[in-house]
Structures are given as C-alpha cells and as structure tokens.
Design an enzyme around this catalytic site. Structure first.
Site, PDB file in Angstrom:
ATOM      1  N   ASP A 148       0.813  -1.218   0.000  1.00 59.18           N
ATOM      2  CA  ASP A 148       0.000   0.000   0.000  1.00 59.18           C
ATOM      3  C   ASP A 148       0.848   1.271   0.000  1.00 59.18           C
ATOM      4  O   ASP A 148       2.063   1.221   0.195  1.00 59.18           O
ATOM      5  CB  ASP A 148      -0.953  -0.007   1.210  1.00 59.18           C
ATOM      6  CG  ASP A 148      -0.259  -0.387   2.519  1.00 59.18           C
ATOM      7  OD1 ASP A 148       0.984  -0.413   2.553  1.00 59.18           O
ATOM      8  OD2 ASP A 148      -0.967  -0.660   3.496  1.00 59.18           O
TER       9      ASP A 148
ATOM     10  N   ASN B  24      -7.378  -2.272  14.340  1.00 63.04           N
ATOM     11  CA  ASN B  24      -8.753  -2.637  13.968  1.00 63.04           C
ATOM     12  C   ASN B  24      -8.785  -3.893  13.084  1.00 63.04           C
ATOM     13  O   ASN B  24      -9.810  -4.194  12.480  1.00 63.04           O
ATOM     14  CB  ASN B  24      -9.446  -1.468  13.249  1.00 63.04           C
ATOM     15  CG  ASN B  24      -8.717  -1.061  11.971  1.00 63.04           C
ATOM     16  OD1 ASN B  24      -7.774  -1.722  11.552  1.00 63.04           O
ATOM     17  ND2 ASN B  24      -9.158   0.021  11.360  1.00 63.04           N
TER      18      ASN B  24
ATOM     19  N   HIS C 103      -6.996  -4.427  10.357  1.00 56.18           N
ATOM     20  CA  HIS C 103      -6.755  -4.271   8.912  1.00 56.18           C
ATOM     21  C   HIS C 103      -5.443  -4.932   8.487  1.00 56.18           C
ATOM     22  O   HIS C 103      -4.495  -5.036   9.261  1.00 56.18           O
ATOM     23  CB  HIS C 103      -6.842  -2.808   8.454  1.00 56.18           C
ATOM     24  CG  HIS C 103      -5.704  -1.915   8.847  1.00 56.18           C
ATOM     25  ND1 HIS C 103      -5.875  -0.569   9.065  1.00 56.18           N
ATOM     26  CD2 HIS C 103      -4.395  -2.138   9.043  1.00 56.18           C
ATOM     27  CE1 HIS C 103      -4.714  -0.018   9.371  1.00 56.18           C
ATOM     28  NE2 HIS C 103      -3.804  -0.955   9.365  1.00 56.18           N
TER      29      HIS C 103
ATOM     30  N   GLU D 177      -9.582  -1.637   5.499  1.00 62.96           N
ATOM     31  CA  GLU D 177     -10.261  -1.256   6.737  1.00 62.96           C
ATOM     32  C   GLU D 177     -11.470  -2.159   6.980  1.00 62.96           C
ATOM     33  O   GLU D 177     -11.952  -2.818   6.050  1.00 62.96           O
ATOM     34  CB  GLU D 177     -10.711   0.203   6.618  1.00 62.96           C
ATOM     35  CG  GLU D 177      -9.565   1.183   6.445  1.00 62.96           C
ATOM     36  CD  GLU D 177      -8.727   1.368   7.697  1.00 62.96           C
ATOM     37  OE1 GLU D 177      -8.492   0.400   8.446  1.00 62.96           O
ATOM     38  OE2 GLU D 177      -8.274   2.508   7.920  1.00 62.96           O
TER      39      GLU D 177
HETATM   40  C1  GLP Z   1      -0.290   0.548   8.415  1.00 60.82           C
HETATM   41  C2  GLP Z   1      -0.042  -0.346   7.225  1.00 60.82           C
HETATM   42  C3  GLP Z   1      -0.307  -1.789   7.594  1.00 60.82           C
HETATM   43  C4  GLP Z   1       0.455  -2.135   8.869  1.00 60.82           C
HETATM   44  C5  GLP Z   1      -0.012  -1.258   9.994  1.00 60.82           C
HETATM   45  C6  GLP Z   1       0.626  -1.580  11.328  1.00 60.82           C
HETATM   46  O1  GLP Z   1      -1.620   0.714   8.678  1.00 60.82           O
HETATM   47  N1  GLP Z   1      -0.903  -0.029   6.127  1.00 60.82           N
HETATM   48  O2  GLP Z   1       0.124  -2.614   6.515  1.00 60.82           O
HETATM   49  O3  GLP Z   1       0.194  -3.479   9.188  1.00 60.82           O
HETATM   50  O4  GLP Z   1       0.334   0.057   9.605  1.00 60.82           O
HETATM   51  O5  GLP Z   1       1.724  -0.762  11.577  1.00 60.82           O
HETATM   52  P1  GLP Z   1       2.657  -0.918  12.846  1.00 60.82           P
HETATM   53  O6  GLP Z   1       3.534  -2.077  12.569  1.00 60.82           O
HETATM   54  O7  GLP Z   1       3.429   0.366  12.894  1.00 60.82           O
HETATM   55  O8  GLP Z   1       1.797  -1.122  14.024  1.00 60.82           O
END
Ligand code: GLP
Length: 264
Positions: A67, A137, A139, A144
């Site tokens: 993404d 959440n 995702h 989402e």
């Molecule tokens: C973002 C990314 C996700 C990732 C999430 C968790 O939302 N789009 O792919 O899993 O962050 O991030 P973190 O590892 O900083 O908690």
C-alpha cells in the site's frame, strides 16, 4: 494456520527474516510481497544484516508493496516509498526495475492504475510470499473493517482509528492522509504463502479475533483463515488474548520435531 509465539519484537524480526531468507534461497527469483510499519523495522534490519554478511542475494527478487498513502510523493518522509528505501532497498541489491510500490501521486483514473498494479503481480507469476502487519482494527494492508473479502487493489478511505494511529508519524498540524491505494484482501489471499507479524499489547484484540474469531469483513485479517498456508509470528504481548496459547505452543514443539523447515 501456524502460530509461532516468540518473546519480543527482536525475536519476531529474526524469525521472520529467517523464513524470508530461506524462501529467497530456495527460489532466487521470488516474488515477495512487502509491508511497512514499525513492526517491520526489525525484519528489514535482519534481512539487511544477512545481505551484508554475503549470505542473501536479492538480485533476482521482485517485490510488491501492499500500500501507499494517496497524495504523498515518493520523497515525502512519511511515504511508504521513503520507509522502504530507508529501511530496506537502499541497503540491499533488489534491482530497482523489480520494485513495485503503489504510486501515491496518481490523480483520477484510480481503477485503471489499480488494475495495472494487479497485472504487474500476475506478470511476475503471482506473489510467492506476502509479509503482513496488522492494524489495531484488524486491517491488513489498508483494508479497513468492512472491506470485502474478495476485494482487489483499489483506492480506500482510511478509518478514523487508522488516521489517529498514523497521525503520530506526522508533524503537529500536518494532516495525515485520508486515503490510500492498497492491495485488496482477495489480492493478498492469492499469495502462495503469508506471514503476518504482530507485536505489543495494542494488537492483542485484533490478533485474537483474526486467529480465533469468526471470519468476518469486520476484521479483515480473519479472512486469512481461508488461506491454506498462513503463519502468524507474534510476541507474548500480542498473544495475550488468545485462548488456545497452550495448544499453539504444543503445535510449535511438534513442528520443530517433525517439520523443522517450517520454522527456519
Ligand atoms: C499501516 C499499514 C499496515 C500495517 C499497519 C501496522 O496501517 N498499512 O500494513 O500493518 O500500519 O503498523 P505498525 O507495525 O506500525 O503497528
């Protein structure tokens, strides 16, 4: 679904890097799906370490990131392009022609762009190994809650919760992005193998719902229960709300005994 329980994020990073490294050694032209976020920093650190020691060659690997924020150019310090360059690509030998990250600067005709991203994945023969983090959440990527389980790469509006989580990475007064381009859940489920990493107490509810809850579009990661080859690698804090922890430990012991290559 294999659940690998490890003590902390250091062990998570090492374990995930080990699994990715053996996949690359087995298939040097691997199509590797990559993720961003704090959880991934340790994984990339270990992969870079293995490369610098001379034991891991990425020259034939093709990568596809999950993404990117809409509106952020590659040079923006909070873009996922920037994250990937700083943490990984600047330190290893992935051929720049083989790196794919959704373009956050596209305007209009989003469907056409997203279809071309999917076509590039297909052209590479599909993703062999997809790395995933998880949002509070539930995702995966930026799918989402209520994202359809069959969804493909597309423009997605971010939830309030995700925007709040992301705002800490942006300067005070700087608005965090409201939309992203993300692979869909259907795209992710087509990867041949999936590794999901989670650390910390804040992820424990999402992890428990994903592994032990019903499959529901309210928790995107629960869709992974439909996949035949998923490994969750989680630390003690992220595992704290799982009710079957004892069972996962026993499975791990037997796996180490009977099919140790699944762990290394
Ligand atoms: C973002 C990314 C996700 C990732 C999430 C968790 O939302 N789009 O792919 O899993 O962050 O991030 P973190 O590892 O900083 O908690």
């Amino acid at each position: 679904m294999l659940v690998i329980l490890r003590r902390d994020d250091e062990e998570i990073g090492r374990q995930a890097a080990q699994l990715i490294a053996s996949a690359v050694r087995k298939k040097p032209a691997l199509a590797l799906g990559l993720a961003t976020g704090g959880t991934m920093v340790g994984v990339y650190k270990h992969l870079v370490g293995l490369h610098k020691q001379g034991s891991l060659d990425f020259s034939r690997v093709t990568t596809f990131n999950l993404d990117e924020y809409l509106g952020l150019p590659a040079a923006h310090p909070r873009s996922f392009h920037h994250f990937m360059r700083e943490n990984f690509f600047a330190h290893v030998n992935v051929d720049s022609r083989n790196i794919h990250i959704p373009d956050g600067t596209i305007h209009g005709n989003y469907d056409q762009y997203c279809t071309s991203y999917e076509a590039a994945i297909r052209k590479a023969g599909g993703i062999d190994l997809q790395l995933l983090g998880i949002g509070r959440n539930g995702h995966i990527g930026f799918n989402e809650p209520t994202s359809s389980i069959g969804s493909r790469t597309r423009l997605k509006v971010l939830s309030r919760e995700t925007m709040d989580d992301n705002s800490k990475f942006f300067a005070p007064g700087e608005e965090s992005p409201r939309c992203a381009i993300t692979m869909g859940i259907g795209t992710i489920l087509e990867a041949r193998k999936i590794l999901l990493l989670a650390t910390g107490e804040a992820k424990s509810a999402a992890v428990a719902k994903s592994i032990e809850g019903p499959i529901t579009s309210a928790v995107s990661a629960s869709a992974l229960q439909l996949h035949a080859d998923v490994t969750f690698i989680i630390d003690d804090a992220a595992a704290s709300q799982l009710s079957q922890r004892d069972y996962y430990h026993r499975v791990l012991e037997m796996t180490a005994l009977l099919t140790p290559d699944r762990l290394s």
